[in-house]
Design a protein around this motif. Structure first.
Motif, mmCIF file in Angstrom:
data_model
loop_
_atom_site.group_PDB
_atom_site.id
_atom_site.type_symbol
_atom_site.label_atom_id
_atom_site.label_comp_id
_atom_site.label_asym_id
_atom_site.label_seq_id
_atom_site.Cartn_x
_atom_site.Cartn_y
_atom_site.Cartn_z
ATOM 1 N N HIS A 1 50.363 47.580 50.447
ATOM 2 C CA HIS A 1 49.824 46.379 49.830
ATOM 3 C C HIS A 1 49.026 45.622 50.890
ATOM 4 O O HIS A 1 49.310 45.731 52.077
ATOM 5 C CB HIS A 1 50.923 45.507 49.228
ATOM 6 N N ALA B 1 50.586 43.408 45.747
ATOM 7 C CA ALA B 1 51.104 44.667 45.219
ATOM 8 C C ALA B 1 50.012 45.706 45.015
ATOM 9 O O ALA B 1 50.249 46.725 44.372
ATOM 10 C CB ALA B 1 51.828 44.423 43.898
ATOM 11 N N THR B 2 48.835 45.476 45.583
ATOM 12 C CA THR B 2 47.730 46.415 45.430
ATOM 13 C C THR B 2 47.389 47.030 46.776
ATOM 14 O O THR B 2 47.224 46.319 47.770
ATOM 15 C CB THR B 2 46.502 45.705 44.825
#
Length: 247
Positions: free
Chosen positions: A102, A200-201
């Protein structure tokens, strides 16, 4: 909340700000994503509400390996004896659900975005911090999908994770997008089409580039991993997500 026919023959179970889908085809079912550990019971209820039973479920397909999408997968596989499929690039994340790339730490997001506390609180209560690792996942490809109820087309949409995929159902004019595009970002509380926050990416630039694959379907309905279904068309959803990313 269980909604029948969010798209034709695709039923949506919303649990703890996260969506799971049941795809129905000729009396057989494909499960898409597995939510949290406590989602198992709700999925069983949803299947019964459709007038089906455990023997009608052919497989569980994961759009990606994050903890909020694999939570009940281990128990579902053990109880139902079904295969679990995910893109090979996400098998490591599924086995180690708290080790994922992330771009930013999630720790300060609840302070900066207090609206996120509602969704994040629901996720924690549903077992977000107690998801077991999922091993022996089978590789997902187009040949696999063609053998499963619904027979969707595989759309690789990397960025959120390296192995993120969407499932396109041309005959049903719908796409299950996973977290490639969402209408609720659990980390900010933001609503409307967008990619998930950097908390969260893995790679936001790649995630934005992958939106072209979703737009190219021209599907009327997008069924995201978080948030309400989008019914104003894939191209409009992608345009909004790109606009949000500029601000």
């Amino acid at each position: 909340m269980f909604t029948k026919n969010a798209a034709p023959g695709i039923h949506r179970l919303e649990h703890a700000a996260t969506n799971l889908y049941v795809v129905e085809d000729g009396g057989s079912l494909t499960l898409v994503d597995a939510g949290f550990p406590s989602s198992e019971r709700l999925l069983a209820q949803a299947v019964r509400e459709l007038g089906r039973g455990p023997g009608d479920i052919r497989a569980l397909v994961l759009t990606h390996g994050h903890f909020d999408h694999i939570g009940s997968a281990t128990r579902l596989r053990a109880r139902l004896g079904i295969p679990v499929y995910a893109h090979a690039a996400d098998h490591y994340i599924a086995a180690h659900p708290y080790r994922y790339r992330h771009e930013r730490s999630a720790l300060l997001y609840p302070i900066r975005y207090p609206k996120s506390l509602v969704a994040l609180g629901k996720m924690a209560a549903a077992g977000a911090f107690a998801v077991p690792g999922l091993r022996d996942v089978q590789a997902l490809d187009q040949d696999v999908l063609q053998s499963l109820p619904g027979r969707p087309t595989l759309l690789p949409v990397p960025g959120h994770t390296a192995g993120s995929v969407a499932l396109w159902f041309p005959e049903r004019d719908a796409v299950i997008t996973g977290d490639a595009i969402v209408t609720l970002d659990p980390y900010t509380g933001g609503r409307g089409p967008q990619i998930v926050a950097q908390a969260a990416t893995a790679d936001s630039a790649t995630a934005l580039a992958s939106l072209d694959a979703l737009a190219s379907t021209r599907a009327s309905v997008l069924l995201p991993g978080h948030g309400e279904p989008w019914t104003q068309g894939a191209e409009a959803a992608v345009a909004r997500a790109l606009e949000v990313s500029r601000h």
